[in-house]
Every structure is written in C-alpha cells, then in structure tokens.
Design a protein around this motif. Sequence first.
Motif, PDB file in Angstrom:
ATOM      1  N   UNK A   1       0.956 -43.041   7.272  1.00 48.76           N
ATOM      2  CA  UNK A   1       1.166 -43.435   5.876  1.00 48.76           C
ATOM      3  C   UNK A   1       0.796 -42.318   4.906  1.00 48.76           C
ATOM      4  N   UNK A   2       0.016 -41.338   5.368  1.00 44.64           N
ATOM      5  CA  UNK A   2      -0.370 -40.242   4.478  1.00 44.64           C
ATOM      6  C   UNK A   2       0.623 -39.091   4.499  1.00 44.64           C
ATOM      7  N   UNK A   3       1.610 -39.203   5.385  1.00 45.30           N
ATOM      8  CA  UNK A   3       2.557 -38.091   5.487  1.00 45.30           C
ATOM      9  C   UNK A   3       3.649 -38.246   4.442  1.00 45.30           C
ATOM     10  N   UNK A   4       3.322 -37.853   3.240  1.00 46.41           N
ATOM     11  CA  UNK A   4       4.311 -37.997   2.176  1.00 46.41           C
ATOM     12  C   UNK A   4       3.992 -36.989   1.092  1.00 46.41           C
TER      13      UNK A   4
ATOM     14  N   UNK B   1       1.370 -43.898 -12.057  1.00 43.21           N
ATOM     15  CA  UNK B   1       2.816 -43.817 -11.826  1.00 43.21           C
ATOM     16  C   UNK B   1       3.134 -43.173 -10.474  1.00 43.21           C
TER      17      UNK B   1
ATOM     18  N   UNK C   1       2.166 -45.379  -7.682  1.00 37.14           N
ATOM     19  CA  UNK C   1       3.107 -46.478  -7.439  1.00 37.14           C
ATOM     20  C   UNK C   1       4.313 -45.992  -6.643  1.00 37.14           C
TER      21      UNK C   1
ATOM     22  N   UNK D   1       4.413 -43.533  -4.527  1.00 35.81           N
ATOM     23  CA  UNK D   1       4.006 -43.329  -3.134  1.00 35.81           C
ATOM     24  C   UNK D   1       3.831 -44.668  -2.423  1.00 35.81           C
TER      25      UNK D   1
ATOM     26  N   UNK E   1       5.215 -47.402  -2.985  1.00 30.65           N
ATOM     27  CA  UNK E   1       6.524 -48.017  -2.741  1.00 30.65           C
ATOM     28  C   UNK E   1       7.150 -47.423  -1.478  1.00 30.65           C
ATOM     29  N   UNK E   2       7.004 -46.120  -1.285  1.00 32.36           N
ATOM     30  CA  UNK E   2       7.583 -45.476  -0.104  1.00 32.36           C
ATOM     31  C   UNK E   2       6.797 -45.824   1.163  1.00 32.36           C
ATOM     32  N   UNK E   3       5.472 -45.839   1.046  1.00 33.83           N
ATOM     33  CA  UNK E   3       4.654 -45.980   2.244  1.00 33.83           C
ATOM     34  C   UNK E   3       4.471 -47.432   2.670  1.00 33.83           C
TER      35      UNK E   3
ATOM     36  N   UNK F   1       6.024 -50.202   1.001  1.00 31.66           N
ATOM     37  CA  UNK F   1       7.104 -50.998   0.428  1.00 31.66           C
ATOM     38  C   UNK F   1       6.675 -51.913  -0.705  1.00 31.66           C
ATOM     39  N   UNK F   2       5.531 -51.667  -1.304  1.00 29.71           N
ATOM     40  CA  UNK F   2       5.209 -52.346  -2.543  1.00 29.71           C
ATOM     41  C   UNK F   2       4.456 -51.337  -3.404  1.00 29.71           C
ATOM     42  N   UNK F   3       4.833 -51.298  -4.690  1.00 23.81           N
ATOM     43  CA  UNK F   3       4.295 -50.234  -5.520  1.00 23.81           C
ATOM     44  C   UNK F   3       2.881 -50.558  -5.983  1.00 23.81           C
TER      45      UNK F   3
ATOM     46  N   UNK G   1      -0.568 -53.056  -4.797  1.00 25.74           N
ATOM     47  CA  UNK G   1      -1.049 -54.029  -3.823  1.00 25.74           C
ATOM     48  C   UNK G   1      -2.414 -54.611  -4.125  1.00 25.74           C
ATOM     49  N   UNK G   2      -2.932 -54.336  -5.318  1.00 25.18           N
ATOM     50  CA  UNK G   2      -4.247 -54.854  -5.706  1.00 25.18           C
ATOM     51  C   UNK G   2      -5.329 -54.461  -4.716  1.00 25.18           C
TER      52      UNK G   2
ATOM     53  N   UNK H   1       7.288 -44.609   8.812  1.00 32.36           N
ATOM     54  CA  UNK H   1       6.439 -44.912   7.669  1.00 32.36           C
ATOM     55  C   UNK H   1       6.704 -43.823   6.631  1.00 32.36           C
ATOM     56  N   UNK H   2       6.852 -44.222   5.395  1.00 33.93           N
ATOM     57  CA  UNK H   2       7.207 -43.306   4.306  1.00 33.93           C
ATOM     58  C   UNK H   2       8.674 -42.908   4.289  1.00 33.93           C
TER      59      UNK H   2
END
Lengths: 182, 395, 541
Positions: free
Chosen positions: B130-133, B319, B322, B324, B326-328, B330-332, B334-335, C328-329
């Motif tokens: 999930x951090x690969x972005x 911003x 959000x 990231x 959304x990409x990782x 799928x929700x911009x 998540x509280x 993922x991503x």
Amino acid sequence: MDKTKKKRKRLIFRSAVLVLLLGLVAFAVIGNLSKDNAVVAEGEEAPNFQLKQFGTNGKTMSLEDLEGKGVMLNFWATYCKPCEAEMPYMQKLYPKYKDKGVEIVGVNLDATKMIVNKFIDEYDLTFPNLHDEGGQVMDLYNVGQIPSTYFINEDGVVVEKVVGPLTLEKLDSYLQQIQPKG
Amino acid sequence: MGDLVTISSNLLYAAFIIYLVATFFFGATVGTKKQDGKSKAGTIGITLTIIGFLTQVGYFITRWIASQHAPVSNLFEFTTFFGMMMVFAFIIIYFIYRLNVIGLFTLPVALLIIAYASMFPREISPLVPSLKSHWLYIHVTTAAIGEAILAVSFAAGLIFLIRQIDQTKKSKHTFWLEFVIYAIFSTLGFVLITTAFGAMDYETKFEAPLDGQVVTMDYHLPAIAGPHDGESVSESTIGPLFETPEWMRGQEASSKFNTLLWSLLTGLVIYGIVRLILRKRVAAAIQPKLQKVSPDLIDEVSYRAVSIGFPVFTLGALIFAMIWAQEAWNRFWGWDPKEVWALITWLFYAYFLHLRLSRGWHGTKSAWLAVGGFAIIMFNLIAVNLVIAGLHSYA
Amino acid sequence: MNRIKCECGHVNPEGTVLCEACGKPVEGNQHIDGNEKDKLLNMRYEGSARRSKTYNRNLVDKTWNFFSSVKVGVWLIVITLIASSLGTIFPQEMYIPPGADPATHYEEQYGLAGQIYYQLGFHNLYSSLWYMLLIALIGVSLVICSIDRVVPLHRALKKQKPKRHHTFLKRQRLFSQTEGDVDIEKFISRLKKQRYRVTRQDDSILAEKGRFSRWGPYVNHIGLIIFLLGALLRFIPAMYVDDFVWVREGETVVIPSTHGEYYVKNKNFILETYNEKENERFQAALQQEAAPVPSNYQTNAVIYKRTDPRVVGAEPELEPINEAEIRVNEPAKFNGFALYQSSFQQNEFTKMSFKLHETGNEEKVLGEFTIDLTSPKTEYELDSGARVVIDQYYPEYYLDNGEPRSKSKYPKNPAFVFYVYPPGEEKPEISFAGIGMNIDATGENDYKLNLAGFDTRDVTGLTVKKDYTLPFLGIGGLIFMIGVIQGMYWNHRRIWLQKSKDKVWIAGHTNKNWYGIKRDIEKVIEGTGIEMPEDQQQLKG
C-alpha cells in the motif's frame, strides 16, 4: 414604495436560500438513515431471473414461467443447518398448495451439484430447486443471511420477506397469503 | 550499497552538528544592538544553517539512492525530513524578515525533532504494497513542508509570549508558558535517557498475558511501570514500581508508557536544575534578552507563517492524502486516527485564521493559538503514531 | 430607518460604518466595528453594511442572522474539532477485529470507559446523525456568511473614491503628514513601477494593488461548499457503488452491483514477499521482522462484458474488454467502475488424487484417480477394474456433535465417504478420507485409499467501486486551493495621498503583511520629500 419592495425581495431571497439549504440537509439525513436498506423490499415487484433446475439435465426455469401463480422463493444451502431444518415443512405443505396455485421454489447456493442432488434425494424433495451457482440471484435479491424466504403473490409483488428459519405454522399462514384469489 | 548508507548517516550527523553551531551564532546576536541580519554572528549563523541544510539534503539524496525509494516511509525518515523542512521554512522566513531570533528558536526545535527521530529504528525498511505509490511521497513531503512552516509560526509565537508576558506576577500565562518549556525539556529528556540506556545496551524482559497468550515484552529502559499482570524474566534488580493500567494493551503499550514516564521525569529533572540555576521562571530569564525584538513584527511573522503554511498543509495533508487513499484503499477518507487528527489540525488553523481575520485576535491570543496548533501537530506526529495508531502506524 | 447620505454626497445603505466613497465614519454606527474605543479604524470589511440587525422580526431573518455570524461559524468549527477528537480515543467500529461483537468488544478491551464509549455511540461517531448535522451546519454557515459579506464588500471596494475624508486617513494604521513641497509626479511613477493601480481625483491619489486577494476567502468557501455537495451526492445510488467479490483462480464470476453486465475472471493471484538476498538494502530491517514482509499483492484478471440480452442467472455470453494486472495502488478501471485488490485467501483445494492399494502393502496399487473438488463425479473406475463411489462429500469438513458436516461450500478442508468396490466384488468397503485423515470404518478393509496429491488455488478479494462524486470533490478541492492561495499569498495594499495647500497626508492600509507595505512605501517616497508614515499601532501584548 422602493423600501418595502427591497425588504420583500430580501425576505424572498433569504427564504429561498434557507429552504434550499434545509432541503440539502434533509437529503443528507435521509440518505444517512436509509443507507443499509435492501434492494427488493416488500411491496415491490420481484425481479425476474433464470436458473438451471436440479434433476432435469440442465433445463432452466425462470420466474416469468410461473406467472399467475403465487411463488415462494426459498434461498438455501446444504451446509446451512436452519435451512435443512425447514426443508421437511416445505415438502409437507408443497402438494397441498401446488393444487391451489402456489409454487414453492428453492434457490440453492451450493457450489457442488453432487452434494445438492444427494441432499434432495435424502429429503425426497419434489418441489423445484434451482442452482444459483454464481450467487447472482442472491445478489439480485440482496440476500445476506440464509435461509431467506420471499413470498410473492400472483401479480409478482413481494408480499413478505422472512429472514431466518420458519416454523410449519408460519409457513402455512404465509403460503395462504399468496394463494391466488378466484 | 552499504557505503552509501554510511555516507548518508554521516551527512545527517554533520548536518545536526552544523545546526547546533549555527544556533550558538544566532544566540550571540540576541541582546546586541542590531536586530536586522546585519550582525556578523547572524550572517555566520544563516550561512551555517544553509550549509547544514544542504548537508542534510545530501543525506536525503544518498539515502534515497540507497533505499531506492523516497526516504519518508518510516517514523525515523519522516521525522528527520520534517526537521529538515523546518530548517528550510526558517531559511525562507529569514530572507523575508531577517530576524536572527527566529533562528535561535526554530533551530533548537528542529534539532530536537531530528534527535527524537534518531531514537527510532534507522534501518532502511521495505515498503508494503500500500505504500508503493508516488502519491505517498507527494502527500508525505508536502504535508511535512506545510507542518514545518506552521512550526515556524510556533517559534515566533513562543518568542512573542516570552517577550510580552508579564513576568512580575504569577498568572495562567506564566504557568502555561513554563509548561511549554517543560514539554520541550521532556523531549530533550526522552532523547537523553534513550541514548544513555541505549549506549549501555540496557534490556529487561517481562512476560505478560496478551489476548489470552503469554508474550514476552522487551524494555530498553528500567521499568517504572511494568506490564499489567507481568512477571520479570530478567535478573535485573530494579523491579517495576507499579503496573501499567489494564486498559493499556498491546505488545508495546506498557513499554511505551514506561518510556513516557521516563521522559517526563527526566524533563522534570532538567527543568528543576535549570530553574535552580536561574532562580526564576525560565521564560522570565529569557525575557530581558528579547527586549530588542519588535513584538509587532514577531506577531506578523507568526501570522505570516500560518498564512503561508496553511495552504501547503491543506494540499499535502488533506488533498494529496485523499488522492493516495483513493488509489490505495479505494476510499479517499477512512476516519483513521491520523486522518482525523490532520482534519483537526486543519480545523484548528481555520479557527486561528477566522479569529484573526474576522474577530481581530492579535498579539498574545494569536501567539497562544500558534503554540496550540503546533501542539496538535506534535500530538499527531507522536501520540497518534505511538499510542492510538491506525493505518499509519507504519510511520 | 433611512439610508445615510454622507457629506461627500454618497448615499450609503443602512448599517454602513465607513462611507463607501470617502471613508468618513458614519455617526451612530461606530459600535458595530468597535471603532469608538480605538484610535484606528477597523478596516476588516471596509466598514461596509453587513447583516442588518434592524430586520430581526421574523423567523427567516433570525435564522439568517444566526448563521451569518462568524462567531457562530467559529463555534461550529470548535465543536466539530472536539467531536472529531473524541472519535479517536478508541478505535472506530470499522477498525476493531473482524467478527468481534462491538457490544462486548469495547468493554472487554477498554473496561468501563470502553463501555461508555460504546453506549454513547462514539464507536460510530463519524457516521452518526449528529456529527453529520454538525458538518451540515458548517456548510449552512459557510453559505450564509459568504453571501452576507461578499456583496457589501464588493460594493464598498467598487464605490471607493481616491478622495478620502481626513478622519479616515488619520485613523489608518500607517499615516504621516508632510509639510512643504513634495514631488507628486515622481511618487506616482514610482507607484506604477511597483505595479500599483493609481487613480487620481483632483489632489487625491489612490494607489491599489492585489484587490483580488480580498475575494480569496469567498472563493475558498465556494470550493468547500462544492466539496460538501459532492459528499452529499454519494447518497444517490447511481453515483456511488461500493461492493466486494471473492474470485477463485480460474473462475469467472459476475461483478456485483453491475446489474449482471460485467464479469471478472481470476487468472492468477500472486503474493510476493521481500527476500533478504535479493533486497540486500533491507536486510537489517527484514531480520527484525518475525514474519515475511509482503511486497506485492496482485490479481491477473480478465474483465468481460455480457453481450446477450441479460436475464439474471441465465448462461451469459461474454466478450473480454480488459485484461488487467490489479495491484494495490493500481486498480483496474472499466466503464466508470474500478476493481481494487483488497483481500485474499491462500491455498484452497481444487483437486485431490487418491491411490488405492492393499492394506499394509503400499506397493500393491490398484489404481489412482483424481477428484475435481468443484464438480466431483459420483463414481471413478480404476485401471484394475476396481470402482470407487463417492457416498458423501464435505467441502469444509468438521464434526458437529459427532456428525460430519460441511461448514461452507468452499473446499477448504475436503473429506469424503468412499464406497470402494474391489475388482469383481459387489460388496463395497467403506472408507473415510480427507486431509490428514484416513479412517477405516470397520477396521476390516482389505484396501486402503491414500492421498496421492492435491492442487490448490488462491482466492482474491476485489472491491468493486464506482464513484461519480470524485470529480465534484476534485473540483471543490481545486477551487478551495485557488481561493486559499489567492487570499493568503497576495495582499490587498492601498496607499492614499492627499494634498492640501501646505500639507501632504499619506496613509496606507493592507489586509496583511504590514512589513511588506512599509517596504513598498519606503521605496515609493524615496526622494519625493514625503515623510515615511508612522505605524500607529504598537502591540502591547
């Protein structure tokens, strides 16, 4: 006078903005409250589908085929204990209601046909059972928990939706409700 | 590869020392007649700061090359980067306002933050999927820059308060000002105590029940607070004085609580010693040195830093975050606690700006808000990661 | 209540504090901006007439005036801030371990405090009605505050005249009086060089720049309002879909929430972890981890579109539209939908092979057969003439009070009751076989079934998402950023100059960055003989 006209204009403007905002807030509140509602609710028309029937060598049956009849749709699976428990009740009432124009249809959610065929043989089920292999009809009817049962009248409208197991008495009274009149 | 990592960490040490020296030069400017950057010590101070900054950029680049991903992906890397950006923000503000005193207050905070960062594992860590972005890097760096600029507002606010608050009598203001100074000392205490026991390779172990299983818990500081229902399994003679409350659960909860106690205690000791030497409130001792500073100008710097930092913070911490998310996931939004605290920081600075712009809060009130905002940022950086932890607990 | 005519001839709306044209304080209205106590004028809204407190008679006006107060807005921000922090004390319901019952989980984990937290509904704080109402009220406040301020501010800035009343100039923060001759032409050319817009009226000069920054707050509020409206759109079903599907390797299933229009096939699921040898740089960090660190979760998928007239359940005709590697991503996107890699399960059984041999002699093999666990045959004939009949099949076997049952339809722990007919025999032997189990029901079997091998496959969990609200949120965010930068990175600076017979007055005002305007003024008055204005405000603390 110019003055009162202006005042009036301001009042109308403010009221309009407030009504608009109130509407939006109300929309948000209603949206928030109705988030989890089912797709097929009581009083709505039951959506059509078509599935293969067990024990018929791949013949299909669709809900439209049963037009004019009362239909009880029972979503079940072999590995579901409460489903297993209500099977004998359904089988018991089936011959009586079939004569009165009510069809009992089982929608099975298992993956393996062999297991279901053995189960049907074991309980001597004579009402039609359909195979919802990919869970598509389950998705269409938004079934979460099994057993779930829909009672549909002769006009194709859902009269009752029951989540969880049924007793013989309850089953009997629901089936009476969807018995075609006349 | 190994060499590059060594070079990288040496550069970081060098930067740290250069900042430290620069701080002394800025210190030498205070109290002298000239307040604009014309004094010799000030010129040396800012030159050193820039050299230090470039050295730290060197650390950043070499580490990036060595790890093959932007070094902002664990607590050590992010916090160091935050310290670096604080120096960067100071350099910008310096060239607008030429105020040496801002350096005297910002650099020590940056130093403390970098020192604090070094207390965490410094190995280059692999990235989970999930951090690969690229959005992660963009989000994290922009957020850090925004927070760093806001931190300059804190430094200016602190100067304002020390300069302006009436020290002749005890008040809520003097109490809280001392409290802020104590909090800074506690951070110093954390660094000192962790380094000291780290150098001794101190370790003590406990066995305690966790979710129905007995697990071993490592302490790297002598236990003041042992795990709840825990039993010591080391031969260490220093036993825990008491047990961590039951609701503090988790593998490391009690050891973190223990570290917190140590930091607060060490901070108290440092504060006590300083207070004994000075024989007055710490802020009261600094106050006379700041008499040459114009409170109006400092107030403006504090506000200016917020007005520059707020948009950057919004962009980075909300911003880009959000985008990231959304990409990782799928929700911009998540509280997740870290997200919520970013929102709280944002709301707080929005509150600051509204009070200042629409309700005319200037001077002392505004300075206190700047201090409060920084407290929230630090809470999000430290407490949320270490205590609350959520999706961001990786860093 | 009449409109107020100023001595300069301009007619101001009621509630005006400073005349829109010349800036003269309007008598009787100074309390509104707190000007009576201070030497300097409050220039926040140019002294324009904001909400009028005179029309407070009916409910509409009262509500309007309530929301138009910045004080109320600021309180709403504070309450939201505190409320938001409450939700982070303990984890929200969505972050507690899956399957845990929140009713007991909070109490078990956090004691009494946890129970109170749960009872108060804080475990679902951010989706609670009151929190949403709080956000909605901020939205209402944003709209009304902005409308109520932007209109009069715009009026006041449009109507302003270079010629100002003397009290207006004297009560500016920057002001000075020069006696004697000054070089006005030089002053003007310098101003123009500094990119000021200069207007002249007789002997009065107004130099202005960066007025557009005054609109920044309203632009960013519009951005926020669009963002909030975008968030509201989520409640419209057609705008937002959030669903989930498990897909087994090799399987093609319908993608939920697409009305049966799209199908997805899982060709292969890949889980990769970091390897110390290949990633030398991570060696130190990896050695500290107890478990392998994942580096990639990936589904190689094919997305199909259904081409026949759709009847749900009927055998579909499919046409591939997209072959994708979902990571993922890196979601796969098609026709407004996106598939995200969300979850996985490893090693579900697909095939099992059994070998039939004589009991006690594994060399004497009577044959081998392979069962496809999703569609097993009822009978398998072996080369030696022996037959094996499946009597019972439990995909996920467990013992329920001594009775064998299946937990689910998925072959996670397959087990069978076999009837084994040795060659030529009519009477079967009964065997029970599964993973790590081989039970001879009678203890007298001459032949034994041994597990000879199995195949497994992985299951991927994909989230199905369609979110048409994103563009609105994006535009809202963009407009907010534009507004906030416009308002924060530019300043509205004005310099007034007025010449009378023997005196020259100069005054300056900026909405922020006084340091900057002072430097501007220093530059423009250089060599003109005008005296540097004095800063009439000095903070006391």
